[in-house]
Design a protein around this motif. Structure first.
Motif, short mmCIF file in Angstrom:
data_model
loop_
_atom_site.label_atom_id
_atom_site.label_comp_id
_atom_site.label_asym_id
_atom_site.label_seq_id
_atom_site.Cartn_x
_atom_site.Cartn_y
_atom_site.Cartn_z
N LYS A 112 0.83 -1.21 0.00
CA LYS A 112 0.00 0.00 0.00
C LYS A 112 0.87 1.27 0.00
N ASP A 163 -0.35 8.05 5.02
CA ASP A 163 -0.04 6.62 5.19
C ASP A 163 -0.35 6.20 6.62
N THR A 193 -4.05 5.30 3.44
CA THR A 193 -3.99 3.86 3.68
C THR A 193 -4.21 3.61 5.16
#
Length: 364
Positions: A112, A163, A193
């Motif tokens: 990811k 992230d 993510t």
């Protein structure tokens, strides 16, 4: 840090001692926090065409296609920037059609972050108009600048990539959700993510549903994109090397340029004195991290600080060589089954990868 210069029956160690993380107390100005909101060194060169999809996981190939199209669609003028200046009178430019955000939903090590960094690189805008950071780094930025100044700083951006969005911290989730709402209003595109909880792997869109519920005011702005697969850090790779002896770790530290050498319990105590926003600076210019006497982490607060350090070391590709307990025994069963377990599993995965990287530091 160990201070002996020789071991019984062995030749003396070189006189030049390794660095010590415990001796570092970095000061990080706010403008550095902003300037460093780019993909970390580990992901400097990643691109969509360097991502290797698992042929048994078609969702991985689909994610590349969707994200490449998303990046291409961000090539127009920013809603509050040059595009608006082309309009006269009170009429505003039409809002972009479709979701202005994408959420990468998947477990550990499916790539990811690689894909998120590739999206950042592929978006046609100057680096100063794109921001990339972890959820923790974003909350640290708000802490350093204040909420309103953070909004002003990021509202001129084309894209914000987040992230490891933390779904297990309600207070910070509300803070970041409010920030994202303001940025969406300013025309900033979003990408994020977050990891599926280990106990929920294989249960469809748990993480996506949880993420969208937590930021429910922004749900319409995100397209969930599921990425299935196994942890690439362990895919076809050998098991993590067992811990070394204190002597092996110490000798490797003296023989490795730029290596640090610290006693693990002492390092944990030092981390409590340094704000997590400074952990990146704590690891500046390190060639390796050498730790003696690794033990189980004593409490949750200490464990969470260690997770942040592990993330910064992994981002910077700093090998970690250690004696004592193996890294998969750092956290208690209670921690691994509790609310922060996804962080601990991520830390174990990343430290294990860095331990593999350190294997070549030990003289055979």
């Amino acid at each position: 840090m160990l201070s002996s210069t020789a071991f019984p029956g062995q030749s003396p160690l070189p006189e030049a001692a390794p660095l010590s993380l415990c001796a570092r107390e970095p000061h990080v100005p706010a403008d550095r926090l902003v300037a460093e909101m780019v993909p970390p060194p580990r992901f400097d060169s990643v691109r969509f065409d360097t991502y290797v999809p698992d042929p048994n996981q078609p969702s991985q190939s689909e994610a590349v296609t969707v994200l490449a199209g998303f990046a291409a669609g961000l090539g127009g003028a920013h809603a509050t920037g040059s595009g608006r200046r082309k309009w006269f009178g009170s009429k505003k430019p039409a809002a972009p059609t479709g979701p202005r955000g994408v959420y990468l939903d998947g477990g550990y090590g499916v790539g990811k972050t690689h894909l998120l960094a590739s999206l950042w690189h592929a978006t046609p805008a100057e680096p100063s108009l794109k921001a990339f950071g972890t959820f923790v780094e974003l909350t640290n930025l708000v802490g350093a600048l204040g909420f309103q100044q953070t909004v002003r700083t990021l509202s001129g951006h084309r894209l914000l990539c987040i992230d490891e969005f933390e779904l297990d911290d309600p207070g910070d989730t509300v803070l970041v959700s409010s920030l994202l709402s303001r940025l969406v209003e300013a025309g900033v595109a979003l990408a994020a993510t977050s990891n599926t909880l280990p106990g929920k792997l294989g249960e469809g869109r748990f993480a996506a549903a949880d993420f969208l519920r937590e930021i429910q005011g922004l749900s319409a702005h995100f397209r969930p994109l599921r990425i299935d697969g196994e942890d690439y850090r362990h895919r076809g790779l050998p098991e993590a090397p067992p811990p070394y002896t204190d002597e092996q770790v110490t000798r490797a530290a003296y023989a490795t340029p730029g290596a640090s050498l610290d006693d693990f319990p002492g390092l944990l105590e030092h981390l409590a004195k340094v704000h997590p926003s400074r952990y990146g600076a704590l690891t500046d210019e390190l060639g390796a991290v050498c730790l003696t006497g690794v033990t189980a982490v004593p409490d949750q607060s200490t464990a969470l600080r260690l997770v942040v350090l592990a993330d910064r070391l992994y981002d910077r590709e700093v090998p970690v060589l250690a004696s004592g307990l193996p890294f998969d025994q750092l956290f208690s069963d209670e921690m691994l089954n509790g609310g922060y377990r996804k962080k601990y599993f991520r830390a174990i995965s990343r430290l294990t990868a860095l331990a593999r990287d350190a294997k070549g530091l030990v003289a055979q």
